[in-house]
Design a protein around this motif. Structure first.
Motif, short mmCIF file in Angstrom:
data_model
loop_
_atom_site.label_atom_id
_atom_site.label_comp_id
_atom_site.label_asym_id
_atom_site.label_seq_id
_atom_site.Cartn_x
_atom_site.Cartn_y
_atom_site.Cartn_z
N ARG A 11 9.62 -9.13 0.79
CA ARG A 11 10.06 -8.65 2.11
C ARG A 11 11.45 -8.03 2.03
NH1 ARG A 11 8.93 -12.89 4.57
NH2 ARG A 11 6.99 -12.23 5.59
N ASP A 37 3.19 -4.08 4.13
CA ASP A 37 2.77 -4.70 5.39
C ASP A 37 1.33 -5.17 5.30
OD1 ASP A 37 5.25 -4.22 6.43
OD2 ASP A 37 4.66 -2.43 7.58
N LYS A 38 0.50 -4.37 4.65
CA LYS A 38 -0.91 -4.76 4.46
C LYS A 38 -0.99 -5.97 3.54
CE LYS A 38 -5.47 -2.87 3.30
NZ LYS A 38 -6.06 -3.07 4.63
N PHE A 40 1.17 -8.46 3.33
CA PHE A 40 1.47 -9.68 4.08
C PHE A 40 0.28 -10.11 4.93
CE2 PHE A 40 5.94 -8.31 3.33
CZ PHE A 40 6.35 -9.45 2.66
N ASN A 41 -0.44 -9.16 5.45
CA ASN A 41 -1.65 -9.49 6.19
C ASN A 41 -2.72 -10.07 5.27
OD1 ASN A 41 -3.44 -9.25 8.70
ND2 ASN A 41 -4.57 -7.98 7.23
N ALA A 42 -2.82 -9.50 4.05
CA ALA A 42 -3.82 -9.97 3.09
C ALA A 42 -3.55 -11.40 2.64
CB ALA A 42 -3.87 -9.04 1.88
N ASP A 44 -2.52 -13.81 4.37
CA ASP A 44 -3.05 -14.73 5.39
C ASP A 44 -4.54 -14.57 5.63
OD1 ASP A 44 -0.52 -15.83 5.87
OD2 ASP A 44 -0.02 -14.26 7.33
N ASN A 45 -5.04 -13.34 5.52
CA ASN A 45 -6.40 -13.06 5.98
C ASN A 45 -7.34 -12.53 4.90
OD1 ASN A 45 -5.74 -13.64 8.80
ND2 ASN A 45 -4.51 -11.76 8.68
N LEU A 47 -8.26 -9.68 1.66
CA LEU A 47 -8.28 -8.23 1.52
C LEU A 47 -9.70 -7.78 1.20
CD1 LEU A 47 -6.40 -5.70 1.38
CD2 LEU A 47 -6.31 -6.06 -1.09
N LYS A 79 -14.46 -10.42 0.79
CA LYS A 79 -13.09 -10.78 1.15
C LYS A 79 -12.39 -11.44 -0.03
CE LYS A 79 -11.93 -10.43 4.99
NZ LYS A 79 -11.33 -9.34 5.77
#
Length: 452
Positions: A11, A37-38, A40-42, A44-45, A47, A79
């Motif tokens: 970050r 940014d993608k 950081f989303n990956a 948690d969720n 890819l 995923k």
């Protein structure tokens, strides 16, 4: 580094992209660059990857016999989970952050097709039994002058090794291409794939290196990354590195030997070592060796996954086909290396360098644990002479077709890896057998030279 430290570093540092990769069934890394940014989303969720990565072969040709994915399923996303513990930076790409991943949280693929997920399950079973598996893989590989385009344009008929002649353990040959060899040692160290040693092997342009041992999942990650990194570093020097098991019928093949031992969960005691036993081999180690010998014929495609693999397993060439073991005997399938408490281990010499490390290391551990759980006796005497000639305990299948058929019908294989994985994996090996005429080395070169 801990997860939060890694996230804070990415970050706060001036990175615009992250590189992320997963291994397909052949151990080939399939990956992409993503915006941070993608990323950081990956974390948690997950890819998304098109699940064709489990539905095509090493040449990106879609399997026609796959059930878990195909034209009939529409190739949906699978995923992938980011494995935070695999964080490293790529020194030859301006220290771009890099992560491996797997599909452990996507049951459809974790159960049947994801090789890293399979290894994680086997490693977990080992720890449930009280064993911490410590592994390392060593590799032999040939190096050629030119770019992939130049070699392809010659139709793979003009292959020029970077050094001439047969010259194992050569100091001269490493000096001849010193910038390349320095880059290998130093850049791999920076990439957190440290080498225990590296030297020339016997053959034109061939090298051998051993990755420093680690817990089995980290060791397999490093082995997978080693092969990909060597290829990328070779490109920097206008070379192409190949991990084919046997690229030339008159030259030695390329081994991917697996060193292994079991320790207690605190990693304080090597459970293969016994000061009171013959050859310093504990009962646990003897059962483990017996398990390897019992299971090898049933699961051979995990160690010899391509038609080309069997050219190396031809009954010599430093690559055994016989079901043998011996004390520090390099002609045997299983080389027991008793020594000090720290160094006592086993070397499995069957695998070639064309293996998927997740499958090869996982299969080796699973077979050894099979011997321990079933208390298999090591009732064959150690081979003291030429193991290539010792056939009394049997020999391994001599082709991928035979080996795959045996594994597909094996109760042991289903027990070790689960029916879903065995079904999918053996179908991919059946497909591999169908892609070109058997014993066509030229077609094998075109298919495997650069990618495997």
């Amino acid at each position: 580094m801990k997860k939060q430290e890694i996230l804070t570093k990415i970050r706060n540092d001036n990175y615009s992209k992250i590189k992320f990769a997963v291994a397909d069934i052949d151990g080939i890394l399939r990956g992409k660059y993503i915006h941070k940014d993608k990323f950081f989303n990956a974390v948690d969720n997950g890819l998304g990857f098109c699940d064709v990565i489990f539905g095509w072969d090493c040449a990106d040709k879609c399997y026609e016999n796959s059930e878990i994915t195909g034209w009939h399923t529409g190739y949906p996303d699978a995923k992938a989970t980011v494995a935070m513990e695999t964080f490293r930076q790529i020194p030859w790409e301006e220290n771009t952050p890099f992560f491996l991943g797997d599909f452990s949280n996507d049951p459809k693929y974790a159960d049947s097709a994801c090789s890293r997920s399979l290894l994680k399950r086997i490693a977990s079973q080992s720890e449930e039994l009280g064993f911490k598996p410590i592994f390392s893989q060593e590799f032999e590989w040939f190096n050629f002058r030119g770019t992939p385009n130049e070699i392809a344009e010659s139709d793979y008929t003009e292959l020029h090794p970077i050094t001439p002649g047969m010259f194992g353990y050569s100091i001269l040959r490493t000096s001849l291409n010193q910038p390349y060899f320095n880059d290998l040692f130093e850049l791999l160290q920076q990439f957190n794939v440290p080498l225990e040693g590296m030297h020339t092997e016997t053959g034109p342009g061939v090298m051998e290196a051993t990755v420093i041992y680690d817990e089995i999942l980290a060791a397999a990650d490093k082995a997978i990354l080693f092969k990909s990194a060597v290829k990328e570093i070779a490109y920097k020097h206008n070379f192409v590195a190949t991990f084919m098991a046997k690229w030339h019928e008159k030259l030695p093949g390329c081994g991917g030997h697996i060193h292994q031992s079991l320790w207690d969960l605190d990693k304080k005691q090597n459970l293969f070592y016994s000061s009171d036993s013959a050859n310093k081999m504990s009962t646990t180690m003897q059962h483990y060796v017996a398990g390897l010998l019992k299971c090898l014929p049933e699961i051979l495609p995990m160690f010899a996954p391509n038609p080309n693999s069997y050219k190396r397993l031809s009954g010599g060439d430093w690559a055994p086909r016989t079901l043998t073991w011996g004390i520090d005997n390099r002609t045997c399938a299983v080389r027991a290396i008793p020594g000090s408490e720290k160094s006592t281990r086993i070397e499995l010499r069957v695998p070639g360098s064309d293996t998927n490390a997740y499958l090869a290391l996982g299969a080796s551990l699973a077979a050894g644990l099979y011997g321990i759980k079933n208390k298999l006796p090591l009732d064959t005497a150690p081979t003291k002479e030429n193991g290539y000639l010792e056939t009394s305990n049997g020999v391994l299948p001599d082709s991928l077709e035979k080996a795959t058929k045996k594994m597909a019908n094996s109760e042991i294989a289903n027990q070790l890896f689960g029916e879903n994985f065995v079904k999918h994996f053996t179908k991919t090996r059946e497909w591999e057998c169908q892609q070109f005429e058997r014993n066509n080395l030229h077609e094998e070169l075109k298919r495997y030279l650069e990618i495997i």
